[in-house]
Design a protein around this motif. Sequence first.
Motif, PDB file in Angstrom:
ATOM      1  N   PRO A  75       0.764  -1.185  -0.174  1.00 23.33           N
ATOM      2  CA  PRO A  75      -0.079   0.048   0.015  1.00 23.33           C
ATOM      3  C   PRO A  75       0.909   1.229  -0.050  1.00 23.33           C
ATOM      4  CG  PRO A  75      -1.044  -1.489   1.585  1.00 23.33           C
ATOM      5  CD  PRO A  75       0.656  -2.244   1.007  1.00 23.33           C
ATOM      6  N   CYS A  76       2.031   1.334   0.719  1.00 24.84           N
ATOM      7  CA  CYS A  76       3.009   2.385   0.762  1.00 24.84           C
ATOM      8  C   CYS A  76       3.529   2.518  -0.957  1.00 24.84           C
ATOM      9  CB  CYS A  76       4.227   2.033   1.511  1.00 24.84           C
ATOM     10  SG  CYS A  76       3.673   1.770   3.346  1.00 24.84           S
ATOM     11  N   VAL A  77       3.745   1.630  -1.501  1.00 25.85           N
ATOM     12  CA  VAL A  77       4.293   1.728  -2.902  1.00 25.85           C
ATOM     13  C   VAL A  77       3.178   2.328  -3.655  1.00 25.85           C
ATOM     14  CG1 VAL A  77       5.205   0.531  -4.874  1.00 25.85           C
ATOM     15  CG2 VAL A  77       5.967  -0.044  -2.595  1.00 25.85           C
ATOM     16  N   ILE A  78       2.113   1.683  -3.683  1.00 27.85           N
ATOM     17  CA  ILE A  78       0.937   2.481  -4.274  1.00 27.85           C
ATOM     18  C   ILE A  78       0.598   3.894  -3.982  1.00 27.85           C
ATOM     19  CG2 ILE A  78      -1.441   2.105  -4.841  1.00 27.85           C
ATOM     20  CD1 ILE A  78       0.126  -0.143  -6.292  1.00 27.85           C
ATOM     21  N   SER A  79       0.819   4.196  -2.973  1.00 30.30           N
ATOM     22  CA  SER A  79       0.467   5.787  -2.438  1.00 30.30           C
ATOM     23  C   SER A  79       1.735   6.509  -3.052  1.00 30.30           C
ATOM     24  CB  SER A  79       0.439   5.729  -1.090  1.00 30.30           C
ATOM     25  OG  SER A  79      -0.841   5.338  -0.402  1.00 30.30           O
ATOM     26  N   LEU A  83       1.169   9.479  -5.412  1.00 33.96           N
ATOM     27  CA  LEU A  83       2.073  10.748  -5.342  1.00 33.96           C
ATOM     28  C   LEU A  83       2.644  11.232  -6.033  1.00 33.96           C
ATOM     29  CD1 LEU A  83       2.755  13.104  -3.091  1.00 33.96           C
ATOM     30  CD2 LEU A  83       4.592  11.447  -2.121  1.00 33.96           C
ATOM     31  N   GLY A  84       3.585  10.318  -6.774  1.00 37.25           N
ATOM     32  CA  GLY A  84       4.389  10.710  -8.079  1.00 37.25           C
ATOM     33  C   GLY A  84       3.598  11.128  -9.122  1.00 37.25           C
ATOM     34  N   ILE A  85       2.492  10.708  -9.447  1.00 41.41           N
ATOM     35  CA  ILE A  85       1.607  10.988 -10.597  1.00 41.41           C
ATOM     36  C   ILE A  85       1.133  12.249 -10.578  1.00 41.41           C
ATOM     37  CG2 ILE A  85      -0.572  10.609 -11.896  1.00 41.41           C
ATOM     38  CD1 ILE A  85       0.015   7.441 -11.507  1.00 41.41           C
ATOM     39  N   PHE A  86       0.412  12.541  -9.265  1.00 40.84           N
ATOM     40  CA  PHE A  86      -0.168  13.886  -8.871  1.00 40.84           C
ATOM     41  C   PHE A  86       0.849  14.790  -8.613  1.00 40.84           C
ATOM     42  CE2 PHE A  86      -3.687  11.324  -8.363  1.00 40.84           C
ATOM     43  CZ  PHE A  86      -5.090  11.977  -8.097  1.00 40.84           C
ATOM     44  N   ALA A  87       2.128  14.616  -8.050  1.00 40.85           N
ATOM     45  CA  ALA A  87       2.953  15.747  -7.697  1.00 40.85           C
ATOM     46  C   ALA A  87       3.676  16.131  -8.859  1.00 40.85           C
ATOM     47  CB  ALA A  87       4.062  15.101  -6.819  1.00 40.85           C
ATOM     48  N   SER A  88       3.958  15.287 -10.178  1.00 39.90           N
ATOM     49  CA  SER A  88       4.674  15.480 -11.252  1.00 39.90           C
ATOM     50  C   SER A  88       3.548  16.111 -12.077  1.00 39.90           C
ATOM     51  CB  SER A  88       5.117  14.254 -12.029  1.00 39.90           C
ATOM     52  OG  SER A  88       4.009  13.495 -12.527  1.00 39.90           O
ATOM     53  N   SER A  89       2.321  16.030 -12.045  1.00 36.55           N
ATOM     54  CA  SER A  89       1.313  16.908 -12.841  1.00 36.55           C
ATOM     55  C   SER A  89       1.226  18.422 -12.556  1.00 36.55           C
ATOM     56  CB  SER A  89      -0.043  16.088 -12.665  1.00 36.55           C
ATOM     57  OG  SER A  89      -0.655  16.776 -11.422  1.00 36.55           O
ATOM     58  N   SER A 121      -4.961  23.337  -6.200  1.00 35.32           N
ATOM     59  CA  SER A 121      -4.857  23.225  -4.838  1.00 35.32           C
ATOM     60  C   SER A 121      -5.373  21.817  -4.433  1.00 35.32           C
ATOM     61  CB  SER A 121      -5.568  24.302  -4.176  1.00 35.32           C
ATOM     62  OG  SER A 121      -5.086  25.573  -4.348  1.00 35.32           O
ATOM     63  N   LEU A 122      -6.360  21.491  -4.921  1.00 37.78           N
ATOM     64  CA  LEU A 122      -6.895  19.951  -4.610  1.00 37.78           C
ATOM     65  C   LEU A 122      -5.732  19.032  -5.164  1.00 37.78           C
ATOM     66  CD1 LEU A 122     -10.709  19.990  -6.086  1.00 37.78           C
ATOM     67  CD2 LEU A 122      -9.829  19.782  -3.592  1.00 37.78           C
ATOM     68  N   THR A 123      -4.901  19.126  -6.181  1.00 35.47           N
ATOM     69  CA  THR A 123      -3.984  18.129  -6.463  1.00 35.47           C
ATOM     70  C   THR A 123      -3.099  18.187  -5.291  1.00 35.47           C
ATOM     71  OG1 THR A 123      -4.485  18.471  -8.764  1.00 35.47           O
ATOM     72  CG2 THR A 123      -2.262  17.610  -8.336  1.00 35.47           C
ATOM     73  N   LYS A 124      -2.669  19.347  -4.875  1.00 38.02           N
ATOM     74  CA  LYS A 124      -1.699  19.474  -3.671  1.00 38.02           C
ATOM     75  C   LYS A 124      -2.156  18.560  -2.464  1.00 38.02           C
ATOM     76  CE  LYS A 124       0.298  23.584  -5.399  1.00 38.02           C
ATOM     77  NZ  LYS A 124       0.402  25.092  -5.231  1.00 38.02           N
ATOM     78  N   LEU A 125      -3.611  18.847  -2.264  1.00 36.32           N
ATOM     79  CA  LEU A 125      -4.382  17.987  -1.109  1.00 36.32           C
ATOM     80  C   LEU A 125      -4.170  16.579  -1.382  1.00 36.32           C
ATOM     81  CD1 LEU A 125      -5.935  18.111   1.429  1.00 36.32           C
ATOM     82  CD2 LEU A 125      -7.917  18.233  -0.204  1.00 36.32           C
ATOM     83  N   TRP A 126      -4.601  16.134  -2.413  1.00 34.17           N
ATOM     84  CA  TRP A 126      -4.195  14.857  -2.706  1.00 34.17           C
ATOM     85  C   TRP A 126      -2.816  14.215  -2.428  1.00 34.17           C
ATOM     86  CZ3 TRP A 126      -7.478  10.785  -2.718  1.00 34.17           C
ATOM     87  CH2 TRP A 126      -8.718  10.986  -3.114  1.00 34.17           C
ATOM     88  N   CYS A 127      -1.730  15.073  -2.617  1.00 33.61           N
ATOM     89  CA  CYS A 127      -0.353  14.881  -2.608  1.00 33.61           C
ATOM     90  C   CYS A 127      -0.203  14.555  -1.130  1.00 33.61           C
ATOM     91  CB  CYS A 127       0.573  15.736  -3.138  1.00 33.61           C
ATOM     92  SG  CYS A 127       0.607  15.781  -4.975  1.00 33.61           S
ATOM     93  N   ALA A 128      -0.736  15.449  -0.262  1.00 29.66           N
ATOM     94  CA  ALA A 128      -0.445  15.460   0.946  1.00 29.66           C
ATOM     95  C   ALA A 128      -1.211  14.142   1.715  1.00 29.66           C
ATOM     96  CB  ALA A 128      -1.189  16.709   1.795  1.00 29.66           C
TER      97      ALA A 128
END
Length: 184
Positions: A75-79, A83-89, A121-128
């Motif tokens: 589950p950590c790897v999936i998160s 995180l990588g997908i959302f943050a890189s976007s 901002s929502l994308t940043k929230l998902w990253c968090a």
Amino acid sequence: MKKIIFNIFFTSISIAYPFLLFFFKDEYFTLILLLMSALWSIKAMLEKSKIALVFAIIFAFLCVIKEQILIYLYPCVISILFLGIFASSLKDEAIITKIAKKQANLKGEVLPEQAIDYTRSLTKLWCAFFVFNTFIAGNLAFMEEKFYWTLYTGVISYVLMGFLFVGEFIYRKAVIEKYNKPKL
């Protein structure tokens, strides 16, 4: 149709993974890992995905080395992957902005600039959230008692994701409608 059925099965097994480990790890450790490896292999072939192939290889490797702590880090790897997908976007157009624009286009609307800022901002929230999820699941993976890991990764994290998704979807819709109303 077969791809849809496979994706439903794949998602169901992935969601059930914490429970499979909790209830059946002692008897079916290798079988669970082989199942996950096979599912990721099929996903890699169907979608021509290198990431899916990497997961297939990881699960096959775990079958060989039988290092039990590593199976709890899935589950950590999936998160971290999300995180990588959302943050890189965030370098270009944020992933939630893309989704919101597609939804607006389907309705024949244009996404207002304020809504674009909001979706970033929502994308940043998902990253968090993905950082938080990785932290909690990772810490629980190293605890002796796996009940709490199973409860969090199999139930609580999905409930939290559901609340975040539904809450932000409803709020995003309201924000977009607010800025799309004609000014009198």
